[in-house]
Every structure is written in C-alpha cells, then in structure tokens.
Design an enzyme around this catalytic site. Structure first.
Site, PDB file in Angstrom:
ATOM      1  N   ARG A 172      -1.792  24.052  19.422  1.00 14.17           N
ATOM      2  CA  ARG A 172      -0.715  24.193  18.426  1.00 14.17           C
ATOM      3  C   ARG A 172       0.654  24.158  19.094  1.00 14.17           C
ATOM      4  O   ARG A 172       1.569  24.891  18.717  1.00 14.17           O
ATOM      5  CB  ARG A 172      -0.875  25.492  17.626  1.00 14.17           C
ATOM      6  CG  ARG A 172      -2.183  25.628  16.896  1.00 14.17           C
ATOM      7  CD  ARG A 172      -2.386  24.548  15.845  1.00 14.17           C
ATOM      8  NE  ARG A 172      -3.696  24.675  15.237  1.00 14.17           N
ATOM      9  CZ  ARG A 172      -4.789  24.081  15.697  1.00 14.17           C
ATOM     10  NH1 ARG A 172      -4.733  23.275  16.771  1.00 14.17           N
ATOM     11  NH2 ARG A 172      -5.956  24.242  15.103  1.00 14.17           N
ATOM     12  N   SER A 198      -2.121  29.790   8.117  1.00 15.36           N
ATOM     13  CA  SER A 198      -2.423  30.776   9.160  1.00 15.36           C
ATOM     14  C   SER A 198      -1.121  31.297   9.768  1.00 15.36           C
ATOM     15  O   SER A 198      -0.340  30.528  10.314  1.00 15.36           O
ATOM     16  CB  SER A 198      -3.291  30.145  10.250  1.00 15.36           C
ATOM     17  OG  SER A 198      -4.530  29.732   9.729  1.00 15.36           O
ATOM     18  N   GLU A 230       2.262  31.812  14.267  1.00 12.91           N
ATOM     19  CA  GLU A 230       2.182  30.356  14.299  1.00 12.91           C
ATOM     20  C   GLU A 230       3.423  29.687  13.715  1.00 12.91           C
ATOM     21  O   GLU A 230       3.888  28.687  14.242  1.00 12.91           O
ATOM     22  CB  GLU A 230       0.917  29.870  13.577  1.00 12.91           C
ATOM     23  CG  GLU A 230       0.759  28.369  13.627  1.00 12.91           C
ATOM     24  CD  GLU A 230      -0.593  27.879  13.185  1.00 12.91           C
ATOM     25  OE1 GLU A 230      -0.701  26.705  12.773  1.00 12.91           O
ATOM     26  OE2 GLU A 230      -1.563  28.655  13.255  1.00 12.91           O
TER      27      GLU A 230
END
Length: 349
Positions: free
Chosen positions: A164, A243, A342
């Site tokens: 990510r 998320s 995130e």
C-alpha cells in the site's frame, strides 16, 4: 484561471467530513493542471491534489490552499506481442476501467473490482485486494513534478512499490501530480484466484475454472457483504474510507511476541518474502475488545467490517480521529503493535 473559494471538501470525500478548501479548481486536461500549479506558485499558495476522495480524511478546519481535483479522462489501448498495453488518464474511475478490461477478457485487474477512487491513486498507494496489486501490471506512470514543472515518466521499478505504498506516497508526498498510468494486461488470460474468500465464494457457486467475469462477480459480492462497494445510498456503513488501518508487517521476533500475547495459535500470520510477517489488523482490533458496529457518538466501526471506521450523521473529523486513536491505543496496549492509518490525512498535525 479563476478558482472557486470555500468549497466544502466533505462533499468530495467518501467519509463525508472535513472543512472547506480556501481555493478549489477542477482540472479536465493537463493544461489546466499546469495552469493551477502556476496560479498557486504565483500567489505562494500550497497545493493539494484530490482524486476520488475515497482514501482521504480532511481536517475540520479545512485546507488553507488550493485543492486541485483531477478530472482528466481518456483511455488508449494497444495489443501486440501477446499483451495489451492500456494507458488511462488519472481521472478515470477505477472500477469502470476494471469492468472494461474484464469485459474484453484482459486479465490482471479482476480481483481489484469494486474499489472506489480514480486511476491516479492506484500507483500512489499500490492499490491491492484479494490477491492482486497494481504493481503487478503498472508499466509507466506519467506525473507532473511540482518542483520543476516538468512532466516525468517513471518505470515500474522506479516507483518503489511496497505494501500500500510507493515513492509517490512516502518519499516526497505531494511532489508529483499523477497524470496517467500505463498497465500491461494479459489478453485471454486466466483469472487470478489466490484468496481464500474468493475461492470459497466460487466453490459455493460450483465454479471450478472461473472466468474473469466470475471472479469479478465474486469479489464484488464479498466487498458488498462488507459494505466496501459504495453504490448503496441506504447502506448505514457507506460513509467510510474503506479499511482505515493497514495490516501491520513486523519482524519475525515481534510476530512471535504478538502470538504469545494473543495466546492463540490460530492467530493469522502471513510470512513475507523478506522474512517479516504480516498480521491481520482486523483480528487484532477484535481481540483488543472492539466489536463490529461499536460506536462512540456519531462515529464507530462498520457493522460489517472491523477495519472500517464509519462517520454517521453529525460526525466531525476530530471524532473520527479520536475513535481511530482509541483503537490504536487499545491494540497497542493489548499486543504491543501500533496500527498505522491507511488513508491520507490532510491538515492535522
């Protein structure tokens, strides 16, 4: 260029919270991006780039600068030597591109179905889900360097993709405005099935050799069951960033310590190629005492997915971040691991 003033950013983010942008402009072509950069430079105004707003948290005080919303459109494809090379402008909606590729039988994106946001965000955070990441397909990223005003081209290895993550997000965040992304796909390629939930859904439907379309359908069904497909205005969990926390990746010794604290040999652990171990943030959150649907005022966890923080009516960004810190603190106290958010967070120290 005449930017709009005091534009509510909450309306441009899936979380639905956050203050206004002092200045706001939507760029529909690359010339407009350059013009916005020049306008901001001339006035010494900081510039921030907005895509689909699905991975963004904006401070209640808003942004004292120019917010540049990317709306560049256009798709070009070329098939040669057994591959399809596809170039998409940064403002193309991601899931529409995935659907297009699946319909044409081009493999490489099918497990990334149902993800909100725009093409330009995919290399920034190395978008991934259900066994695929865009780093597997990205060939080139074209981006405007805001420091030099030059348009640069980065090959896959230069993007320094990680979990990510990429150089666009971590090395010098905000320096580059992504203009387009080129991908390499496999015409008539077989579908990717590397994830247990996808395999289980396909098996329940009696599908042993799934097509790209069938894998896409399974992925969307799984995401919808977790309120991760933002197409239902009546879904009480829809106002989220998906998320909110990354799955932590720790060294083997720390993973062993976490397992010992958990006192559960069934704790999810995924060994990584570099010797580290990925842990499940959702599992840690639940074992730290949080339940799906748990709320603190107008903010809480999704009733369908422990990783998603939902902003209900009346929520503010400060409430969202306070709830996130509470989750982080409790997980750290219980397991000695600090979860990292995130989404990108604007305007909060």
């Amino acid at each position: 260029m005449a930017p709009l003033e005091n534009v509510r950013l909450a309306e441009h983010c899936t979380l639905g919270v956050g203050g206004p942008a002092r200045f706001f402009v939507e760029a529909r072509d690359e010339a407009a991006v350059l013009e916005a950069l020049d306008w901001a430079r001339a006035r010494r105004v900081p510039i921030r780039v907005l895509g689909g707003g699905s991975n963004l948290v904006v401070a209640d005080e808003g942004i004292d600068g120019l917010v540049l919303k990317i709306a560049l459109r256009g798709i070009d494809t070329r098939e040669a030597h057994g591959v399809v090379e596809l170039t998409a402008a940064a403002g193309e909606p991601w899931d529409e591109l995935v659907r297009l590729c699946v319909e044409h039988g081009w493999a490489g994106f099918e497990c990334l179905s149902g993800i909100p946001g725009l093409v330009g965000a995919t290399p920034m955070q190395n978008v991934g889900a259900y066994g695929q990441e865009v780093s597997e397909t990205v060939i080139l990223v074209r981006a405007l360097d805001t420091c030099t005003r030059r348009i640069m081209t980065f090959e896959n290895r230069e993007c320094r993709f990680g979990y990510r993550d990429s150089m666009f997000r971590s090395d010098e965040p905000g320096r580059y405005v992504i203009l387009s992304v080129s991908y390499r796909l496999r015409p008539r390629g077989s579908a990717t099935v590397r994830y247990a939930d996808v395999d289980k859904d396909l098996a329940a439907r009696g599908i042993a050799r799934p097509s790209l379309t069938e894998v896409r359908a399974s992925v969307i069904a799984i995401r919808r069951s977790k309120s991760m497909v933002l197409d239902d205005p009546g879904d009480p969990n829809r106002r989220s960033c998906g998320s909110f926390f990354l799955n932590p990746i720790v060294d083997a010794a720390q993973a062993d310590r976490v397992t010992a604290r958990a006192a559960d040999p069934g704790m999810p652990r995924w060994p990584q190629a570099d010797g580290r171990v990925k842990l499940s943030a959702a599992w840690l959150i639940e074992r730290a005492g949080f339940a799906r649907g748990e709320r603190a005022g107008a903010v809480g966890l999704s009733s369908r997915h422990t990783l998603a923080i939902v902003a209900h009516d009346g929520a503010r960004t400060a409430d969202v971040l306070a709830f996130a810190r509470r989750v982080q603190d409790q997980v750290e106290q219980r397991f000695g691991v600090r979860l990292a958010p995130e989404p990108v967070i604007w305007g909060v120290a």
